[in-house]
Design a protein around this motif. Sequence first.
Motif, short mmCIF file in Angstrom:
data_model
loop_
_atom_site.label_atom_id
_atom_site.label_comp_id
_atom_site.label_asym_id
_atom_site.label_seq_id
_atom_site.Cartn_x
_atom_site.Cartn_y
_atom_site.Cartn_z
N VAL A 1 89.64 13.35 55.21
CA VAL A 1 89.99 11.97 54.84
C VAL A 1 89.28 10.96 55.76
CG1 VAL A 1 91.90 10.30 54.83
CG2 VAL A 1 92.17 12.51 53.73
N ILE A 2 89.16 11.30 57.04
CA ILE A 2 88.50 10.38 57.97
C ILE A 2 86.98 10.43 57.80
CG2 ILE A 2 88.02 9.90 60.41
CD1 ILE A 2 90.82 10.73 61.09
N LEU A 3 86.43 11.64 57.60
CA LEU A 3 84.97 11.78 57.57
C LEU A 3 84.33 11.29 56.28
CD1 LEU A 3 84.17 15.20 59.29
CD2 LEU A 3 83.82 12.90 60.16
N ARG A 4 85.02 11.51 55.16
CA ARG A 4 84.37 11.23 53.88
C ARG A 4 83.90 9.78 53.73
NH1 ARG A 4 86.49 11.10 47.68
NH2 ARG A 4 84.49 11.62 46.75
N PRO A 5 84.78 8.80 53.96
CA PRO A 5 84.30 7.42 53.83
C PRO A 5 83.18 7.11 54.80
CG PRO A 5 86.67 7.47 54.33
CD PRO A 5 86.19 8.87 54.34
N PHE A 6 83.25 7.70 55.99
CA PHE A 6 82.21 7.47 56.99
C PHE A 6 80.87 7.99 56.50
CE2 PHE A 6 80.14 7.19 60.97
CZ PHE A 6 80.88 6.28 61.70
N LEU A 7 80.87 9.20 55.96
CA LEU A 7 79.62 9.79 55.47
C LEU A 7 79.13 9.07 54.22
CD1 LEU A 7 80.19 13.64 55.99
CD2 LEU A 7 79.16 11.98 57.52
N SER A 8 80.07 8.58 53.40
CA SER A 8 79.69 7.84 52.19
C SER A 8 78.99 6.54 52.54
CB SER A 8 80.92 7.50 51.35
OG SER A 8 81.48 8.65 50.81
N ALA A 9 79.39 5.95 53.66
CA ALA A 9 78.91 4.61 53.99
C ALA A 9 77.47 4.62 54.49
CB ALA A 9 79.83 3.98 55.05
N ILE A 10 76.95 5.80 54.81
CA ILE A 10 75.56 5.86 55.29
C ILE A 10 74.63 5.58 54.10
CG2 ILE A 10 73.80 7.43 56.17
CD1 ILE A 10 76.12 8.56 57.95
N PRO A 11 73.73 4.61 54.25
CA PRO A 11 72.99 4.11 53.08
C PRO A 11 72.21 5.19 52.33
CG PRO A 11 72.58 2.77 55.02
CD PRO A 11 73.38 3.92 55.48
N ARG A 12 72.30 5.08 51.02
CA ARG A 12 71.58 5.94 50.10
C ARG A 12 70.07 5.94 50.42
NH1 ARG A 12 74.32 9.11 46.38
NH2 ARG A 12 72.63 10.60 46.57
N GLU A 13 69.56 4.77 50.80
CA GLU A 13 68.12 4.63 51.03
C GLU A 13 67.63 5.61 52.09
OE1 GLU A 13 70.19 2.07 50.83
OE2 GLU A 13 69.49 1.26 48.92
N LEU A 14 68.48 5.89 53.08
CA LEU A 14 68.08 6.83 54.11
C LEU A 14 67.85 8.21 53.52
CD1 LEU A 14 70.33 6.10 57.21
CD2 LEU A 14 67.86 5.90 57.01
N GLU A 15 68.72 8.57 52.57
CA GLU A 15 68.61 9.88 51.94
C GLU A 15 67.33 9.94 51.11
OE1 GLU A 15 72.17 10.98 49.97
OE2 GLU A 15 71.39 12.91 49.30
N ASP A 16 67.06 8.84 50.36
CA ASP A 16 65.84 8.80 49.55
C ASP A 16 64.61 8.86 50.43
OD1 ASP A 16 67.43 8.66 47.38
OD2 ASP A 16 67.30 6.48 47.16
N ALA A 17 64.66 8.10 51.52
CA ALA A 17 63.52 8.09 52.43
C ALA A 17 63.29 9.49 52.99
CB ALA A 17 63.76 7.10 53.57
N ALA A 18 64.39 10.17 53.34
CA ALA A 18 64.27 11.53 53.88
C ALA A 18 63.67 12.45 52.83
CB ALA A 18 65.64 12.03 54.32
N ALA A 19 64.09 12.27 51.56
CA ALA A 19 63.58 13.13 50.49
C ALA A 19 62.08 12.90 50.32
CB ALA A 19 64.32 12.83 49.18
#
Lengths: 334, 286
Positions: free
Chosen positions: B166-184
Amino acid sequence: MTATNPTTLDPAGGASAPPAGLRPVRRPSKDRAAETRRKWYEIIGLTTPAIVVYVTFVLVPMGFALYYSLFRWRGVGPPTEYIGFDNYVMAFQDPIFLDALRNNAIIVFGSLLLQGPVALGVALLLNRHFRGRTLFRLLAFVPYVLAEVTVGIMWKLILTPNGSLDALLQSIGLGGLVQAWLADLDIVIWTLLFVLTWKYVGFAIILLLAGLSNVPQELNEAAAIDGASWWQIQRHVTLPLLGPTIRIWMFLSMIGSLQVFDVIWVTSVPAVRSLGASATMATYMVDNGFFARLWGYGNAVAVILFVISFVAALLFQRFLLRRDIQGATTGRAN
Amino acid sequence: MTANATLSPSRRRRPVSWGNPLTYGLALAVAAVSIVPVLYVIIGGFRTTPQIVANPAGLPDPWVFDNYARVLTQSGFWTQAFNSAVIALGTTLGVVLLGVCAAFVLARYTFRGREVLYTFFTLGLLFPAGAAILPLYLMLRDMNLINSYFAVMLPQIAFALPLTIVILRPFLSAIPRELEDAAAIDGTGRLGFLWRIMLPLSRPALVTVGILAFVASWNAFLLPLLVLGDASLHTLPLGVQNFSSQYTSDTAGILAFTSLAMLPALLFFTFAEKQIVGGLQGAVKG
């Protein structure tokens, strides 16, 4: 772990890289199938350990409790003597269990009524900006950090007959108030309520301070510019914004109070507890199920404890927590 | 901690001033109520039992160090502290590892049944840990785990998972999508993204859930009481309880033992307090 992962790369390379902010472009269907399969491997691989541990040690035991509670069983060999709901009937006919229920009710409501206002006052105080605030916060949290057992033993020593509390009362001329704090059947539950309050009010303060730090300073400053006093700001700006935090604390406090065990167990005299004066559902369950080896009966008490907590939690959620939970599950602030 | 500060803009530095006398008076009163009983125990450990009997609320006169020396050399204190440390560290490691993997999937993957899985975990918040203790004992007995560190660690990990997720999920969700795309685009797969980008960025939240799991495990009493019958495996809370019921007449010794048992928690908390309050901000946001 090598980072190269061809399936997530666009085969056409940088030329067709998607504009920033958009999802990557659609891939040919064969790649998509491989990608989907890979995604599911990752989902299953990453969640399985957590699911297995959680199911095995949280859900399965509750199922077993339900099953064992239908037997008269001393815990040796598999249970064979099926007695239906007799264990439950027995529990509700035992005056000591009914005392335990009453004590749990006292602790639930007593904790809410004592800790809530105190914690709110202290949190508002420690949220003000003044030198030494960090130190005062640290000191206010100390009781919450200590192990329940340590707190229990500590207060047992302080509250012992002719102990330091009694000596203190006598020295300030209140010798008439001296009681058998932990041995008087009529008083012990209130003494324990005090000890529990002392121990757990820090948790409420921590949560409220965390909630307060989310209240935008700009709102308070705007109200101050409009001429509102400190009290008016707290009452009309801060408190309403703390609503969700207060409700979450009430919820956690209620569930915690229903299953309170440690402090009661080490503080109260076993004889006093076994007369029901300081028993709670959890101490009653351990006394009967584990130490008296009445496994079937103990499990029935466990199920009652579970059902009461669950129903209380559902009611609370239905009427008070709904909005907060909605915010939490969508991962957005509401 | 610095990352945390940047994530919560409302905690900007403000000029700190001296509060008014009323503020200090109230704050002192709060501090006294919290700390005086604790000081009583710690200082009491420096007295002798006859001193305490003669004058329960007095100061040590003279100060004696024998009680503390005795507890540290004779009582199994070090064994119990070691057991507590092993169990608490194992629990913390397990909670963070399993919790972050599950929370990562729940936060960053879209798939059928995701919300069902999340609800399934959050249901655990409604399960009173105490209620499952008897069948848990029987199950651990059947698994031959009684009298082992695992008998304490595994259930503790399981019961800490719901809150962790419950504590981690919102935190991990809040990390911007763009970072994931950039990493991909840079050729990093989702797992590489978890390892190289998510974990470092979510350190404040990980530390918070780690601290909560550690403190809960360090303080736990009921589960160890039932599953650790072997005295050589006892944890500190069991040690405190045993010592106080074994040497009932040795009040000074009990005070010393109790003081020593609370010391690690106090020190640990002094260093972690900011982190706990900071990490909970996301979880209780209104």
